[in-house]
Design a protein around this motif. Structure first.
Motif, PDB file in Angstrom:
ATOM      1  N   ASN A  93       0.808  -1.269  -0.001  1.00 27.91           N
ATOM      2  CA  ASN A  93       0.212   0.072   0.041  1.00 27.91           C
ATOM      3  C   ASN A  93       0.913   1.093  -0.143  1.00 27.91           C
ATOM      4  O   ASN A  93       1.528   1.492  -1.040  1.00 27.91           O
ATOM      5  CB  ASN A  93      -1.266  -0.277   1.318  1.00 27.91           C
ATOM      6  N   GLN A  94       0.776   1.978   1.015  1.00 27.07           N
ATOM      7  CA  GLN A  94       1.395   3.431   1.339  1.00 27.07           C
ATOM      8  C   GLN A  94       2.971   3.182   1.876  1.00 27.07           C
ATOM      9  O   GLN A  94       3.744   4.224   1.869  1.00 27.07           O
ATOM     10  CB  GLN A  94       0.724   4.506   1.880  1.00 27.07           C
ATOM     11  N   GLU A 109      12.219   0.605   2.410  1.00 26.98           N
ATOM     12  CA  GLU A 109      13.563   1.344   2.293  1.00 26.98           C
ATOM     13  C   GLU A 109      13.369   2.697   2.489  1.00 26.98           C
ATOM     14  O   GLU A 109      14.594   3.104   3.218  1.00 26.98           O
ATOM     15  CB  GLU A 109      13.811   1.148   0.586  1.00 26.98           C
ATOM     16  N   LYS A 110      12.398   3.532   2.277  1.00 26.88           N
ATOM     17  CA  LYS A 110      12.417   4.985   2.662  1.00 26.88           C
ATOM     18  C   LYS A 110      12.302   5.115   4.063  1.00 26.88           C
ATOM     19  O   LYS A 110      13.255   6.125   4.753  1.00 26.88           O
ATOM     20  CB  LYS A 110      11.175   5.667   2.006  1.00 26.88           C
ATOM     21  N   PRO A 157       5.180 -10.422   7.479  1.00 21.09           N
ATOM     22  CA  PRO A 157       3.670  -9.662   7.498  1.00 21.09           C
ATOM     23  C   PRO A 157       3.659  -8.708   8.463  1.00 21.09           C
ATOM     24  O   PRO A 157       2.581  -8.535   8.854  1.00 21.09           O
ATOM     25  CB  PRO A 157       2.850 -10.962   7.893  1.00 21.09           C
ATOM     26  N   ALA A 158       4.622  -7.758   8.695  1.00 23.99           N
ATOM     27  CA  ALA A 158       4.418  -6.627   9.729  1.00 23.99           C
ATOM     28  C   ALA A 158       3.677  -5.429   9.007  1.00 23.99           C
ATOM     29  O   ALA A 158       3.952  -5.250   7.803  1.00 23.99           O
ATOM     30  CB  ALA A 158       5.848  -6.284  10.205  1.00 23.99           C
ATOM     31  N   ASP A 159       3.096  -4.837   9.658  1.00 25.34           N
ATOM     32  CA  ASP A 159       2.490  -3.496   9.346  1.00 25.34           C
ATOM     33  C   ASP A 159       2.298  -2.533  10.323  1.00 25.34           C
ATOM     34  O   ASP A 159       1.991  -1.228  10.324  1.00 25.34           O
ATOM     35  CB  ASP A 159       1.103  -3.776   8.895  1.00 25.34           C
ATOM     36  N   THR A 160       3.161  -2.631  11.234  1.00 21.22           N
ATOM     37  CA  THR A 160       3.030  -1.677  12.590  1.00 21.22           C
ATOM     38  C   THR A 160       4.756  -1.465  12.981  1.00 21.22           C
ATOM     39  O   THR A 160       5.506  -2.481  13.175  1.00 21.22           O
ATOM     40  CB  THR A 160       2.367  -2.036  13.594  1.00 21.22           C
ATOM     41  N   TRP A 198       6.010   9.366   5.765  1.00 25.06           N
ATOM     42  CA  TRP A 198       5.843   7.920   5.441  1.00 25.06           C
ATOM     43  C   TRP A 198       4.548   7.496   5.217  1.00 25.06           C
ATOM     44  O   TRP A 198       4.335   6.437   4.650  1.00 25.06           O
ATOM     45  CB  TRP A 198       6.478   7.075   6.449  1.00 25.06           C
ATOM     46  N   ARG A 199       3.441   8.427   5.020  1.00 29.61           N
ATOM     47  CA  ARG A 199       2.264   8.275   4.897  1.00 29.61           C
ATOM     48  C   ARG A 199       1.594   6.935   5.751  1.00 29.61           C
ATOM     49  O   ARG A 199       0.760   6.131   5.245  1.00 29.61           O
ATOM     50  CB  ARG A 199       2.090   7.975   3.168  1.00 29.61           C
ATOM     51  N   ALA A 200       1.931   7.014   6.825  1.00 25.58           N
ATOM     52  CA  ALA A 200       1.429   6.124   7.778  1.00 25.58           C
ATOM     53  C   ALA A 200      -0.312   6.300   7.886  1.00 25.58           C
ATOM     54  O   ALA A 200      -0.634   7.484   8.013  1.00 25.58           O
ATOM     55  CB  ALA A 200       1.791   6.034   9.102  1.00 25.58           C
ATOM     56  N   ASP A 201      -1.135   5.028   8.080  1.00 24.90           N
ATOM     57  CA  ASP A 201      -2.534   5.461   8.332  1.00 24.90           C
ATOM     58  C   ASP A 201      -2.968   6.011   9.984  1.00 24.90           C
ATOM     59  O   ASP A 201      -3.765   6.681   9.882  1.00 24.90           O
ATOM     60  CB  ASP A 201      -3.259   4.193   8.080  1.00 24.90           C
TER      61      ASP A 201
END
Length: 166
Positions: A30-31, A35-36, A95-98, A120-123
């Motif tokens: 997604n967003q 790397e960034k 599968p991390a997202d946090t 970083w465009r975190a939700d």
């Protein structure tokens, strides 16, 4: 199968933080651009003491959501096989997202980390110092800690900045 020689080499060559940085680096969805994130964290090492990339940790975890994240991670690791980018078969990567970042409780550091969350465009970006009633007294005591690792007399208040991507 585990290659013990390779594991020994990696263990002697890299810190746990570098290993987590490698997991973040290879993740893209997604967003989220790992790397960034790692590039920015390497440029602003004065803002953080450590970070952890994982599935969300809920407190309290009445519905077992944190455990479900552990299961997702274990399954992904069990089924992972390195594949060429050009391959039509792709396995689920870590599968991390946090992303959890430990930092000193200083307004300038926290505000810069919050700004990175926007970049970083975190939700979702949240800060906790352990005073939320859902967290235990033990957590608050843990966040008043030695972040420099050496000076036993020097305690400082710390916070955790949590970034989540959907």
């Amino acid at each position: 199968m585990l290659d013990l020689t390779l594991i020994q080499t990696i263990a002697q060559s890299y810190s746990p933080q570098e290993l987590f940085a490698a997991l973040v680096w290879q993740r893209r969805f997604n967003q989220f651009n790992g790397e960034k994130v790692i590039t920015d964290l390497s440029q602003y090492t004065d803002l953080w003491s450590s970070f952890l990339f994982t599935k969300p940790i809920f407190a309290p975890d009445e519905n077992g959501l944190s455990f479900g994240g552990v299961i997702d991670t274990l399954l992904a690791m069990a089924n992972y096989r390195p594949m060429l980018v050009s391959s039509i078969i792709h396995f689920v990567s870590y599968p991390a997202d946090t992303l959890y970042i430990l930092t000193e409780n200083q307004d300038t550091k926290v505000s810069q980390l919050l700004d990175l969350g926007k970049k970083w465009r975190a939700d979702s970006v949240e800060v906790t110092d352990g005073t939320n009633e859902e967290y235990s007294f033990r957590l608050k005591r843990q966040l008043r800690t030695r972040l420099d690792g050496n000076d036993i007399q020097h305690l400082c208040d710390a916070v955790v900045v949590c970034y989540w991507w959907d």
